[in-house]
Design a protein around this motif. Structure first.
Motif, PDB file in Angstrom:
ATOM      1  N   MET A   1       0.822  -1.208   0.000  1.00  0.00           N
ATOM      2  CA  MET A   1       0.000   0.000   0.000  1.00  0.00           C
ATOM      3  C   MET A   1       0.855   1.256   0.000  1.00  0.00           C
ATOM      4  N   TYR A   2       0.323   2.330  -0.591  1.00  0.00           N
ATOM      5  CA  TYR A   2       1.019   3.624  -0.626  1.00  0.00           C
ATOM      6  C   TYR A   2       0.724   4.470   0.610  1.00  0.00           C
ATOM      7  N   LEU A   3      -0.235   4.055   1.417  1.00  0.00           N
ATOM      8  CA  LEU A   3      -0.485   4.748   2.680  1.00  0.00           C
ATOM      9  C   LEU A   3       0.533   4.276   3.708  1.00  0.00           C
ATOM     10  N   SER A   4       1.118   5.181   4.445  1.00  0.00           N
ATOM     11  CA  SER A   4       2.148   4.826   5.418  1.00  0.00           C
ATOM     12  C   SER A   4       1.567   3.980   6.554  1.00  0.00           C
ATOM     13  N   GLY A   5       2.447   3.321   7.266  1.00  0.00           N
ATOM     14  CA  GLY A   5       2.008   2.523   8.405  1.00  0.00           C
ATOM     15  C   GLY A   5       1.279   3.366   9.439  1.00  0.00           C
ATOM     16  N   LYS A   6       1.754   4.587   9.650  1.00  0.00           N
ATOM     17  CA  LYS A   6       1.119   5.491  10.613  1.00  0.00           C
ATOM     18  C   LYS A   6      -0.314   5.812  10.201  1.00  0.00           C
ATOM     19  N   THR A   7      -0.498   6.125   8.916  1.00  0.00           N
ATOM     20  CA  THR A   7      -1.839   6.432   8.413  1.00  0.00           C
ATOM     21  C   THR A   7      -2.729   5.200   8.453  1.00  0.00           C
ATOM     22  N   LEU A   8      -2.186   4.079   8.029  1.00  0.00           N
ATOM     23  CA  LEU A   8      -2.960   2.843   8.002  1.00  0.00           C
ATOM     24  C   LEU A   8      -3.351   2.406   9.405  1.00  0.00           C
ATOM     25  N   HIS A   9      -2.453   2.609  10.353  1.00  0.00           N
ATOM     26  CA  HIS A   9      -2.760   2.287  11.756  1.00  0.00           C
ATOM     27  C   HIS A   9      -3.977   3.085  12.231  1.00  0.00           C
ATOM     28  N   GLN A  10      -4.040   4.365  11.852  1.00  0.00           N
ATOM     29  CA  GLN A  10      -5.163   5.199  12.260  1.00  0.00           C
ATOM     30  C   GLN A  10      -6.459   4.762  11.589  1.00  0.00           C
ATOM     31  N   LEU A  11      -6.384   4.399  10.307  1.00  0.00           N
ATOM     32  CA  LEU A  11      -7.575   3.926   9.596  1.00  0.00           C
ATOM     33  C   LEU A  11      -8.103   2.633  10.218  1.00  0.00           C
ATOM     34  N   LEU A  12      -7.184   1.740  10.590  1.00  0.00           N
ATOM     35  CA  LEU A  12      -7.574   0.489  11.241  1.00  0.00           C
ATOM     36  C   LEU A  12      -8.208   0.757  12.599  1.00  0.00           C
ATOM     37  N   ASP A  13      -7.606   1.685  13.330  1.00  0.00           N
ATOM     38  CA  ASP A  13      -8.139   2.038  14.645  1.00  0.00           C
ATOM     39  C   ASP A  13      -9.550   2.602  14.526  1.00  0.00           C
ATOM     40  N   ASN A  14      -9.774   3.416  13.482  1.00  0.00           N
ATOM     41  CA  ASN A  14     -11.111   3.972  13.240  1.00  0.00           C
ATOM     42  C   ASN A  14     -12.144   2.876  12.988  1.00  0.00           C
TER      43      ASN A  14
ATOM     44  N   GLY B   1     -11.989  -0.037  14.395  1.00  0.00           N
ATOM     45  CA  GLY B   1     -12.053  -0.890  15.579  1.00  0.00           C
ATOM     46  C   GLY B   1     -11.139  -2.096  15.523  1.00  0.00           C
ATOM     47  N   ILE B   2     -10.077  -2.014  14.744  1.00  0.00           N
ATOM     48  CA  ILE B   2      -9.138  -3.135  14.629  1.00  0.00           C
ATOM     49  C   ILE B   2      -7.835  -2.789  15.336  1.00  0.00           C
ATOM     50  N   SER B   3      -7.494  -3.569  16.353  1.00  0.00           N
ATOM     51  CA  SER B   3      -6.284  -3.336  17.136  1.00  0.00           C
ATOM     52  C   SER B   3      -5.781  -4.675  17.671  1.00  0.00           C
ATOM     53  N   GLY B   4      -4.704  -4.632  18.437  1.00  0.00           N
ATOM     54  CA  GLY B   4      -4.210  -5.847  19.072  1.00  0.00           C
ATOM     55  C   GLY B   4      -3.123  -6.571  18.311  1.00  0.00           C
ATOM     56  N   TYR B   5      -2.772  -6.101  17.117  1.00  0.00           N
ATOM     57  CA  TYR B   5      -1.717  -6.754  16.340  1.00  0.00           C
ATOM     58  C   TYR B   5      -0.347  -6.316  16.870  1.00  0.00           C
ATOM     59  N   ARG B   6       0.641  -7.179  16.679  1.00  0.00           N
ATOM     60  CA  ARG B   6       1.975  -6.853  17.187  1.00  0.00           C
ATOM     61  C   ARG B   6       2.668  -5.805  16.324  1.00  0.00           C
ATOM     62  N   ALA B   7       2.590  -5.973  14.997  1.00  0.00           N
ATOM     63  CA  ALA B   7       3.281  -5.040  14.101  1.00  0.00           C
ATOM     64  C   ALA B   7       2.574  -4.968  12.762  1.00  0.00           C
ATOM     65  N   LEU B   8       2.786  -3.837  12.090  1.00  0.00           N
ATOM     66  CA  LEU B   8       2.186  -3.585  10.785  1.00  0.00           C
ATOM     67  C   LEU B   8       3.301  -3.363   9.766  1.00  0.00           C
ATOM     68  N   TYR B   9       3.339  -4.208   8.749  1.00  0.00           N
ATOM     69  CA  TYR B   9       4.350  -4.111   7.702  1.00  0.00           C
ATOM     70  C   TYR B   9       3.693  -3.603   6.428  1.00  0.00           C
ATOM     71  N   VAL B  10       4.109  -2.403   5.980  1.00  0.00           N
ATOM     72  CA  VAL B  10       3.519  -1.785   4.801  1.00  0.00           C
ATOM     73  C   VAL B  10       4.603  -1.586   3.743  1.00  0.00           C
ATOM     74  N   SER B  11       4.294  -1.941   2.520  1.00  0.00           N
ATOM     75  CA  SER B  11       5.293  -1.937   1.446  1.00  0.00           C
ATOM     76  C   SER B  11       5.967  -0.586   1.240  1.00  0.00           C
ATOM     77  N   CYS B  12       5.204   0.512   1.318  1.00  0.00           N
ATOM     78  CA  CYS B  12       5.807   1.821   1.052  1.00  0.00           C
ATOM     79  C   CYS B  12       6.808   2.225   2.131  1.00  0.00           C
ATOM     80  N   ASP B  13       6.642   1.687   3.350  1.00  0.00           N
ATOM     81  CA  ASP B  13       7.575   1.990   4.435  1.00  0.00           C
ATOM     82  C   ASP B  13       8.878   1.210   4.284  1.00  0.00           C
ATOM     83  N   TYR B  14       8.783   0.012   3.743  1.00  0.00           N
ATOM     84  CA  TYR B  14       9.949  -0.869   3.640  1.00  0.00           C
ATOM     85  C   TYR B  14      10.548  -0.922   2.233  1.00  0.00           C
ATOM     86  N   GLN B  15       9.845  -0.305   1.263  1.00  0.00           N
ATOM     87  CA  GLN B  15      10.301  -0.320  -0.127  1.00  0.00           C
ATOM     88  C   GLN B  15      10.477  -1.742  -0.661  1.00  0.00           C
ATOM     89  N   ASP B  16       9.647  -2.638  -0.180  1.00  0.00           N
ATOM     90  CA  ASP B  16       9.557  -4.026  -0.643  1.00  0.00           C
ATOM     91  C   ASP B  16       8.118  -4.463  -0.498  1.00  0.00           C
TER      92      ASP B  16
END
Length: 220
Positions: free
Chosen positions: A125-138, A140-155
């Motif tokens: 995804m092109y949305l950053s992990g920070k943005t995606l975390h907020q969208l997920l929180d909106n 009602g999705i939480s409790g995951y250990r970590a979020l890996y987003v392609s645009c943050d890792y360039q893979d």
């Protein structure tokens, strides 16, 4: 996902990763690009949909990995009536307004959390992990250990590299991780390239997309 399969997964795997879009959350439009159409209709930005698509193509062509962040896309956007920064904020806001959790999967997701499984989210995804975390929180999705987003890792998942980064960072044996997602290329083949077991689920809005395409052709 049926109860028998859920029980099998929970018995066999301690680590479970989920795709995000069309797996845990989904848009209430047939095509993701329809978000651009909504922005075009609610603003004075002429031809926004086509210009936004073009900007992303240009940004990806300039990226060594092909992965880009939303601000990099808007850097290539042909500015008109509204500033790039304002349009970027508007896109995130519009995404939030048209997203909801996919109950058929989030019930199982929550069961994984409740039963003490370690859960990861992996998204191309092109949305950053920070943005995606907020969208997920909106949603009602939480409790995951970590979020890996392609645009943050360039893979990404398609090449399997994002999965390999997760395995290395979290120090997980690939046989102990199961991935669940909706994309044949990214979530099924990509995971298998990394040696990870995966389950492919159908998109619940696929019939809506097909119906939309059929009616569009009929009207031509």
């Amino acid at each position: 996902m049926n109860r028998v399969l859920e029980n099998h997964i929970l018995k066999k795997y301690n680590y479970i990763s989920f795709d995000v879009f069309d797996t845990l959350i989904e848009r209430d439009v047939p095509d993701p690009k329809d978000i651009f159409s909504i922005i075009e209709k609610t603003t004075d930005e002429t031809d926004f949909r086509n210009k936004r698509i073009k900007a992303e193509k240009i940004a990806r062509s300039k990226s060594m990995s092909g992965e880009v962040k939303l601000n990099e896309i808007y850097h290539e956007y042909e500015e008109n009536q509204i500033s790039r920064d304002e349009l970027e904020k508007m896109e995130i806001k519009t995404e939030a307004q048209h997203l909801h959790k996919k109950k058929s999967m989030t019930d199982f997701y929550q069961r994984c959390i409740t039963e003490g499984k370690t859960v990861f989210l992996v998204s191309d995804m092109y949305l950053s992990g920070k943005t995606l975390h907020q969208l997920l929180d909106n949603c009602g999705i939480s409790g995951y250990r970590a979020l890996y987003v392609s645009c943050d890792y360039q893979d990404n998942k398609v090449t399997s590299q994002l999965f390999k980064i997760l395995l290395k960072d979290e120090r997980i044996d690939r046989d102990k991780l199961l991935h669940i997602g909706d994309s044949p290329k990214a979530d099924y083949i990509g995971a298998h390239k990394a040696g990870i077991h995966s389950i492919l689920i159908p998109k619940s809005n696929m019939m809506l997309w097909i119906k939309n395409k059929l009616f569009s052709k009929k009207d031509e």
